[in-house]
Write an enzyme that holds these catalytic residues in place. Structure first.
Site, PDB file in Angstrom:
ATOM      1  N   ASP A 305      -8.772-101.305  36.262  1.00  0.00           N
ATOM      2  CA  ASP A 305      -9.509-100.111  35.871  1.00  0.00           C
ATOM      3  C   ASP A 305      -9.834-100.107  34.383  1.00  0.00           C
ATOM      4  O   ASP A 305      -9.056-100.584  33.561  1.00  0.00           O
ATOM      5  CB  ASP A 305      -8.669 -98.877  36.222  1.00  0.00           C
ATOM      6  CG  ASP A 305      -9.341 -97.574  35.867  1.00  0.00           C
ATOM      7  OD1 ASP A 305     -10.386 -97.283  36.464  1.00  0.00           O
ATOM      8  OD2 ASP A 305      -8.830 -96.865  34.984  1.00  0.00           O
ATOM      9  N   GLU A 358     -13.424-103.470  36.581  1.00  0.00           N
ATOM     10  CA  GLU A 358     -14.344-102.349  36.421  1.00  0.00           C
ATOM     11  C   GLU A 358     -14.776-102.381  34.959  1.00  0.00           C
ATOM     12  O   GLU A 358     -14.101-101.872  34.081  1.00  0.00           O
ATOM     13  CB  GLU A 358     -13.673-101.010  36.751  1.00  0.00           C
ATOM     14  CG  GLU A 358     -14.676 -99.867  36.733  1.00  0.00           C
ATOM     15  CD  GLU A 358     -14.122 -98.558  36.202  1.00  0.00           C
ATOM     16  OE1 GLU A 358     -14.801 -97.540  36.329  1.00  0.00           O
ATOM     17  OE2 GLU A 358     -13.008 -98.564  35.638  1.00  0.00           O
TER      18      GLU A 358
END
Length: 626
Positions: A305, A358
């Site tokens: 993330d 990401e």
């Protein structure tokens, strides 16, 4: 801990640090108990406290071992299930808030904050067939289709309480398998104190959240999905952590895990703390945690993330709010080195697993190997594709000719990285509306546009990801406090979307042209991307065998287009493999009666062509008959 352990921990290369640090039931001589170990180099004293000693720090002091600030002790008579924390006095002798164990395998359910003695308990895995098949799979050429979900709001019990890991697995495994997804991706399951963070502010990185059960229950969850033919990807958060008093912040009275200077150590947007990636022990903590999930829980992939926030020192900061690197630049060189080492170690230890970044910027080489100057991730989320696609489909049909370049722009860079195409949770919250709600027009047009969106997802080069609820056209925004609106499946138009997703997944798996070339330059080429006046796109997807292809046509307007000619590579009969305007999906059955034959009329650089009827707001998938 032996001398070798202390040496490897000190230089940050102990890949199984979780076997030494934390709490471990064991027998010393004839005495059963629990050994504890923790890193706190600047503490004057460290003790183990818990429900077994009245939380009294005088009862079980720990001993400092080695030169790098590790502490350990053994407490006889303790058993799994008992609560504990560490009591530390800081470098000035001040008593610190009680700290949870950074390596705890189980945590007390919020609002409790204690760690729970658990240990690395054995589990009888039944997923041998899956793990063997995984070893033979090349992820980049495989049909990767991911169902993203938040465990706390996918489904709930009738009384509104959370389902357990085992209950969730019993429902999710057959459901996602029936829909044809290859993997599920879970929003972070690591223990976190605050529900509305969705797990993105974790504090117990080594503990599956107790909201749904214990570690063995989560292993049973993964095991059940593997036995159903589904891989499991975890969202993993090394970018930041919350500053709760019982967590990592100022762990030993100093800025141990985080930078001391808030210009380096604090996320301005999220009010969280940033790991000090230049510190070897912090790198060791994070990398051993990544390996822990792959090793102990048979996880198939890690989606990392907020990578962009790690790469840039000026991420979401104004001038004067950040410190340049040693070369005067904005790149976080320590984070870059950490990410490269993370991927090198993960792929060395688990070559059949994969990592996904990401990463929302144009950083070059995110999914390029580290020996070629890249960051070493297996895949990168294509955030640009997601935003451009949703922006284009959010336009009314009359406006789309003026925004044609928005939908075609991704072709300019589609082979720059190994992409995952995400229609993720971030796009259906915070006032953005659901995917259905973002589509323009009357209800039938919204459904037709949604079918177009999913057809574009599966036609475009790149792996696929869809957040829960999208598969049956959830109307309202995602709410983490309630389950999805499953009753919508009783309505024919929503059931039609559901059936379309299943058939797109089946088509995607059955035809190598739709997945083998996802990460290759020749896997996706236009037939014609320039018909902006009619808002029509036509393209070819090719397998590794260039003779294996599929032609796909998109009509982004509500007008049917009879007599629309497209060039194709080979002559013969073509089958309409899927038509999103089928009445089965809620459409109007406009099409080509399932098959058509080429004519020797050159078009789009091909000697043969098809004369098609393009349905309104629909896509056609066509390939030569066998």
């Amino acid at each position: 801990m032996g001398d070798l352990d202390l040496h490897l921990l000190g230089e940050g290369t102990h890949l199984r640090a979780y076997e030494k640090l934390g709490a471990h039931p064991r027998t010393v001589g004839d005495v059963a108990g629990v050994s504890f170990a923790v890193w706190a180099p600047n503490a004057r004293t460290v003790s183990v406290v818990g429900d077994f000693n009245g939380w009294d720090g005088r009862a079980h002091p720990m001993t400092r071992v080695g030169p790098n600030g590790f502490w350990e002790t053994f407490v006889p008579g303790l058993v799994p299930g008992q609560l504990y924390k560490f009591e530390l006095h800081g470098p000035r002798g001040n008593l610190l808030p009680l700290k949870a164990d950074p390596y705890a395998f189980r945590c007390e359910r919020a609002p409790g904050t204690a760690s729970i003695i658990h240990g690395l308990q054995p589990y009888a895995w039944q997923d041998q067939a899956w793990m063997e098949a995984r070893r033979k799979t090349r992820a980049h050429a495989a049909p990767l289709s991911i169902y993203e979900l938040h465990l706390g709001s996918w489904r709930r019990r009738p009384d509104g309480t959370f389902m357990s890991y085992r209950e969730l697995a019993a429902d999710l495994a057959p459901y996602a398998s029936w829909l044809g997804f290859t993997h599920v991706q879970l929003l972070p399951v690591m223990e976190h104190p605050y529900d509305p963070s969705w797990g993105y502010q974790p504090l117990g990185l080594f503990a599956p959240t107790s909201r749904f059960g214990g570690p063995e229950d989560f292993k049973a969850f993964v095991d059940a999905l593997h036995q159903a033919g589904l891989g499991v990807i975890l969202d993993w958060v090394p970018a930041h952590f919350p500053e709760d008093a019982h967590g990592l912040a100022a762990f030993d009275g100093t800025h141990l895990y985080e930078h001391a200077d808030p210009r380096q150590g604090r996320h301005m947007d999220w009010g969280t703390l940033i790991y000090n990636y230049g510190r070897t022990e912090v790198q060791n903590y994070l990398i051993s945690n990544a390996l822990f999930w792959l090793d102990q829980f048979h996880i198939d992939g890690l989606r990392v993330d907020a990578v962009a926030s790690m790469l840039y020192l000026d991420y979401s900061r104004e001038p004067g709010q950040w410190i340049p690197n040693r070369d005067g630049g904005r790149e976080n060189l320590e984070a870059v080195a950490f990410l490269r080492r993370l991927n090198e170690v993960v792929y060395a230890q688990f070559p059949d697993a994969f990592t996904v970044a990401e990463e929302s910027t144009a950083w070059s080489g995110v999914s390029r190997p580290t020996d070629q100057g890249g960051l070493g991730f297996g895949f990168k989320w294509d955030m640009g594709w997601m935003h451009d696609t949703l922006r284009y489909l959010g336009e009314g049909m009359m406006a789309r000719p003026h925004h044609h370049d928005t939908i075609t722009f991704s072709m300019l860079y589609h082979d720059a990285e190994n992409y995952v195409l995400p229609l993720s949770h971030d796009e259906v919250v915070h006032g953005k509306r659901s995917l259905y709600g973002r589509m323009p027009g009357e209800p039938w047009e919204r459904m037709a546009n949604l079918r177009l969106l999913y057809a574009w997802l599966f036609a475009h080069g790149g792996k696929k990801l869809l957040f829960m609820g999208g598969e049956f056209a959830q109307k309202r925004e995602w709410n983490q406090d309630t389950a999805l609106d499953w009753e919508l499946l009783n309505q024919p138009d929503h059931k039609g979307i559901h059936d379309l997703l299943r058939d797109l997944n089946r088509l995607h798996r059955a035809h190598p042209a739709l997945h083998e070339g996802d990460c290759q330059t020749g896997g996706f080429t236009w037939i014609d991307c320039g018909d902006r006046f009619n808002s029509v796109l036509t393209l070819l997807r090719r397998a590794a065998d260039p003779g294996d292809f599929m032609a796909i046509a998109f009509n982004f307007t509500a007008l049917p287009r009879p007599g629309y000619r497209i060039g194709v590579p080979t002559p013969g009969t073509y089958l309409e493999r899927l038509n999103t305007d089928s009445a089965h999906y809620g459409g109007r059955n406009t099409g080509n009666a399932g098959r058509m034959t080429t004519e020797p009329i050159p078009a789009h650089g091909h000697p043969q062509s098809l004369n098609l009827t393009l349905p309104p707001l629909a896509a056609l998938f066509l390939s030569p008959a066998p």
